[in-house]
Write an enzyme that holds these catalytic residues in place. Structure first.
Site, PDB file in Angstrom:
ATOM      1  N   SER A   1       8.133  22.661  18.342  1.00  0.00           N
ATOM      2  CA  SER A   1       6.729  22.276  18.418  1.00  0.00           C
ATOM      3  C   SER A   1       6.283  21.827  19.807  1.00  0.00           C
ATOM      4  CB  SER A   1       6.471  21.135  17.431  1.00  0.00           C
ATOM      5  OG  SER A   1       7.251  20.003  17.767  1.00  0.00           O
TER       6      SER A   1
ATOM      7  N   SER B   1      12.741  20.978  18.388  1.00  0.00           N
ATOM      8  CA  SER B   1      11.396  21.161  18.932  1.00  0.00           C
ATOM      9  C   SER B   1      11.274  21.067  20.449  1.00  0.00           C
ATOM     10  CB  SER B   1      10.433  20.148  18.314  1.00  0.00           C
ATOM     11  OG  SER B   1      10.047  20.593  17.044  1.00  0.00           O
TER      12      SER B   1
ATOM     13  N   LYS C   1       3.818  15.466  25.675  1.00  0.00           N
ATOM     14  CA  LYS C   1       3.419  16.095  24.417  1.00  0.00           C
ATOM     15  C   LYS C   1       2.377  15.186  23.769  1.00  0.00           C
ATOM     16  CE  LYS C   1       5.757  17.956  20.257  1.00  0.00           C
ATOM     17  NZ  LYS C   1       7.096  18.063  19.615  1.00  0.00           N
TER      18      LYS C   1
END
Ligand code: ZN
Lengths: 482, 474
Positions: free
Chosen positions: A153, A177, A78
């Protein structure tokens, strides 16, 4: 044979057996990344360095040297995880061109085990959000159905893994997330105990809840990377030595079931406005756990209904603090319009931070003002304690708790990005885990189902082994028979 | 009107740890700008702090030396504000649960006890450098340097008391070797909170905070200035505003910086560090290894070296000076002679040059050598002073100086008598005076001998022989 279609474990074995080279593995995934560009899973592709590294690994293997446990496996991160020399944007205009001068500890652990960092995945700006639509680099699309949100996310990570652009990926999970997009994309996502994986180099959102999580296509792959990362780090004062013992003796090649496992299921699950399909699949999932020998009992958790509000107050307070450093002075975006320092700060933040990020900073600032702090922030801290205590009490009676990962299946892109209430509520089953600092895994109910539904198992601190066993057992069950 | 002045101090002291508070960067004064920096102290995204245990140890030591209660569990907090010298948008400090509380320093001289409300640990910020071309550059070498902030209760009422408090505080911190406490280098910074009250009439001025105080003398002067300013305003039926003022040394006045509103620092717990747990056993251990502090040393000096209280006070004011004294008396068996010399010529010299004793060429060995020369009558007391001056200037040993400059005392009787006779033959009038019973005449004649010997004649011997000679002439 499509080499991207097998598990990370198998990729690693085939590499060791010289059935496939690391360069071939990297190229095969690069090809998929090129083909699936429109999903927008990646912000940066680390092509040259990854190929260079793959070549070195091929030579290392040929030389007969001992190889690391991740050898040959391409892994993405990420884009809020710092990579030395590779830009780390956090999905924000603020850090569009920011290149960290150091590696996050997790990057070093992956590289020490011969894993190959191949890309940086898309995310909601600064990991704030639950749809990966608020990224400065555009929304990520769900490979299950391109019209749906990926969740977030860590949407880029789960999409990359689902669409075989990457066998494994790291996300971060502050309130769900990793688990929520894993659920939306029908992949496995685990959020370990707070303090299990070093946060050094991971850009903070809400630092008392942030934790690196692992995304994989199956539980066994996920546990492989997880085990590599569960290490005490002297650079992170909140990481624990205890972490290193948890998965040490776990055999992921055994067949597990739920015999002798006590599973707590919320009695009032009907109160949480579940989508019909989620309710139906969850019911089936509970049946399956029972059929696999699980001792399922209904429980009630009174504090849980306060979790989203509590999470919102505390996480935004921490967001307002953690994002204060982005002032345009030392690195990152700097406005061209300023006369005074204050204008430099104000305009840089005004121009480079997105709407949702600003909304949370404002909210977090508000709850910390002298006149509001007691009413909001301090009260939320007390509620957090209650929630943690209640989880702790439940997990002293049950090995794992079981919930749907999210109350709904993914929305269509663009429909709810501004509906904060719906966005916040999608975290109802996940945020409590972060508030309590415990661990949880999301496993797809049916990997092939068109409407993705994830099942969450929750365990006490440093009981990731229970999650992996439950996940393996659940994965081994046959949903078609239900 | 009878006003009472109320003064409280906030003192920031940089701790002399080898590394910074939360990272491995060297903690060093000076150095090229931004060379003692890393991702942690620059607040780069993702960098995390890890606590420097030595800084905590130093804070505990300071707390113990200031009679504080040490909290075994304290908490670090983030204090938020936007400023260029901050790298994270917040300063890591301690708000509600500081590491030390409820201490005091006794000011025996004025019979007062100044209470200390709290001591907390925090990090220093970067430093702004204003260039000639009007630019402002930021140097983050100082960012993350460990500090303690010492907050007193408003227990002082004069500039002198504040000065006394600061002297004692500085001496103790210096003794502990936790800080070099140099105001001019900014390793000790002091802000003053002051207001005045007239209890009878129920009048009270609002508190002013004074910053930019670069010396203890400035603290004293600023307090006097503020006291008058507050008085004048109250007497004129006005009042001060709640404000922060800056001391301007060049004009000797305080100047308004800003009005003080309610500060919104939005304190939250520093989750990356969490609770600071200090083990009881560790505190005990630190206690057992505490160096002797000025007050204890002073009583020991009075007892062991039979020194008057004042002398003991002066000698123990500063650790290096006290050590210097102790080492010197190990080498020469005359406690009061050593004390008189140090308190006289040595301290005067140090003060004039604005040096610390360890910065001069004088060592206990050299001072003992000098005093032994005097005791052995090789040189006179006055020549001794001259030798000391030369020593300070050249760094040469007393023996070498005496030899090179031919300063050894003349105690050879024949030589002395020759000089005495010469002086007597040249000063008929004085002989008359002596005979007439004027004692002053003897002194004058001895002085003349000392003069022609260029101070080298043994004064006692000259006096003795001169008397004999004069008496024999009667
Ligand atoms: Zn540093």
């Amino acid at each position: 044979m499509d080499i991207t279609n097998i598990s990370a474990y198998e990729m690693h074995e085939k590499f060791l057996n010289e059935e496939v080279t690391a360069v071939e593995l990297v190229n095969a995934h690069l090809e998929n990344m090129e083909k699936l560009k429109e999903l927008n899973a990646f912000i940066t592709i680390n092509k040259e360095e990854a190929l260079e590294r793959a070549k070195i690994l091929d030579e290392k293997l040929a030389s007969g040297a001992e190889m690391g446990v991740l050898a040959g496996i391409p892994i993405s991160l990420k884009d809020n995880i710092s990579t030395k020399g590779i830009r780390t944007t956090c999905g924000s205009k603020m850090l569009e061109n920011y290149i960290p001068p150091f590696n996050a500890t997790v990057v070093e652990l992956i590289e020490a085990e011969d894993g190959i960092i191949l890309g940086k995945t898309n995310l909601d700006e600064f990991a704030i959000g639950s749809s990966t639509e608020s990224s400065y680099f555009g929304a990520t699309k769900n490979p299950v159905d391109n019209n749906l949100i990926a969740g977030g996310s860590s949407g880029g990570s789960t999409v990359a893994v689902k669409s075989r652009q990457m066998p494994l990926s790291l996300g971060t999970d502050t309130g769900g997330s990793v688990r929520q997009p894993a659920s939306y994309c029908n992949v496995v996502g685990i959020k370990p105990t707070y303090g299990a994986i070093s946060r050094f180099g991971v850009v903070s959102m809400a630092n008392t809840m942030d934790q690196v999580g692992v995304v994989g296509r199956n539980v066994r792959d996920t546990s492989l990377l997880l085990k590599t990362l569960m290490k005490k780090d002297t650079r992170d004062g909140t990481s624990y030595k205890k972490s290193e013992e948890v998965l040490k003796n776990l055999d992921v090649n055994k067949n597990y079931d739920f015999k002798g496992i006590k599973v707590g299921v919320l009695k009032t699950i009907g109160d949480y406005k579940l989508d019909e399909i989620v309710a139906r699949d969850f019911e089936k999932a509970v049946e399956m756990v029972k059929s696999l020998g699980g001792q399922v009992e209904e429980i009630s958790m009174d504090s849980l209904k306060y979790a989203p509000a509590c999470y919102h107050v505390l996480s935004t307070a921490e967001v307002s603090s953690n994002l204060a450093r982005f002032d345009g002075l030392r690195y990152g975006y700097r406005s061209e319009k300023y006369e005074t320092t204050e204008e430099l700060f104000r305009n840089s933040r005004q121009e480079a931070l997105g709407k949702e990020v600003k909304r949370r900073i404002l909210f977090g600032t508000y709850v910390l003002l002298n006149e509001n702090k007691k009413e909001y922030y301090e009260k939320a801290l007390k509620v957090r304690r209650l929630i943690a205590d209640e989880y702790s009490e439940m997990l002293s009676k049950y090995d794992v708790l079981m919930t749907p990962t999210t109350p709904t299946i993914p929305f269509e892109l663009g429909t709810n990005s501004d509906n904060t209430e719906i966005q916040y509520n999608s975290d109802i089953f996940t945020v409590g885990v972060n508030l309590a600092g415990i661990c949880a895994i999301s496993v797809p109910f049916d990997k092939e189902e068109a409407a993705p539904v994830g099942i969450q198992f929750i365990a006490n601190k440093f009981e990731e082994d229970k999650l992996i066993k439950a996940g393996l057992a659940f994965e081994g069950g046959n949903v078609d028979e239900l | 009107m009878s006003f009472k002045t109320i003064i409280g101090l906030e003192i920031h002291t940089e701790l002399m740890t080898e590394t910074k508070m939360f990272c491995g960067c060297t903690n060093e004064f000076g150095g090229d700008a931004n060379t003692h920096c890393c991702p942690v102290c620059l607040g780069l995204p993702g960098a995390l702090p890890r606590i420097n245990e030595t800084a905590i140890e130093y804070a505990v030591k300071s707390g113990l030396a200031l009679n504080c209660k040490i909290n075994t569990s304290s908490q670090t907090d983030r204090k938020h504000y936007f400023y260029v010298d901050l790298t994270k948008g917040y300063q890591t400090s301690q708000a509600e649960r500081p590491i030390c509380e409820e201490g005091f320093i006794e000011l025996e001289e004025v019979g007062k006890k100044v209470r200390i409300e709290r001591i907390h640990v925090e990090e220093d910020t970067g430093k702004l450098n204003h260039t000639e071309t009007g630019e402002t550059l930021v140097d983050y070498n100082r960012a993350g340097v460990p500090l303690i902030e010492i907050v007193t209760r408003p227990d002082m009422s004069t500039g002198e008391e504040a000065r006394l408090f600061l002297d004692k505080l500085r001496a103790r911190l210096k003794y502990l070797e936790v800080s070099d406490v140099r105001m001019e280098q900014g390793s000790l910074r002091c802000d003053v909170n002051i207001n005045i009250v007239d209890e009878e009439r129920g009048l009270k001025s609002n508190i002013s905070e004074i910053k930019n105080l670069n010396s203890f003398r400035a603290v004293e002067k600023a307090i006097e200035f503020e006291e008058n300013r507050h008085k004048e305003l109250l007497e004129a039926g006005k009042n001060t505003i709640k404000e922060t003022r800056r001391w301007d040394e060049s004009v000797g006045e305080t100047i308004l910086m800003r009005e003080k509103g309610d500060s919104q620092y939005r304190f939250i717990t520093e989750g990356d560090i969490g609770v600071l747990n200090v083990d009881e056993k560790w505190i005990e251990d630190i206690k057992n290894h505490m160096p002797e502090l000025p007050a204890e040393k002073k009583s020991r000096f009075i007892k062991d070296f039979s020194l008057p209280e004042y002398d003991a006070e002066v000698l123990t004011q500063n650790k290096e000076l006290a050590n210097f004294y102790e080492k010197t008396v190990e080498l020469i068996d005359d406690y009061s002679m050593v004390s008189n010399w140090i308190m006289g010529d040595v301290l005067r010299r140090i003060k004039d040059e604005e040096l610390e004793i360890e910065e001069t060429p004088l060592t206990p060995n050299l001072l003992a050598e000098l005093l032994n020369l005097i005791k052995a009558n090789t040189i006179s007391n006055n020549v001794g002073k001259k030798v000391l001056r030369t020593l300070f200037e050249t760094g040469k040993s007393p023996k070498q100086i005496v030899e090179e400059e031919g300063l050894s005392q003349i105690s050879n009787e024949d030589e002395l008598i020759e000089m005495i006779e010469k002086i007597i033959s040249e000063n008929e009038q004085s002989i008359e005076d002596y005979r007439a019973g004027k004692d002053r005449a003897l002194g004058f004649l001895v002085g003349q001998v000392m003069k022609i010997s260029r101070g080298k004649a043994n004064p006692q011997l000259v006096s003795e022989k001169m008397k004999e000679k004069l008496d024999s002439l009667k």
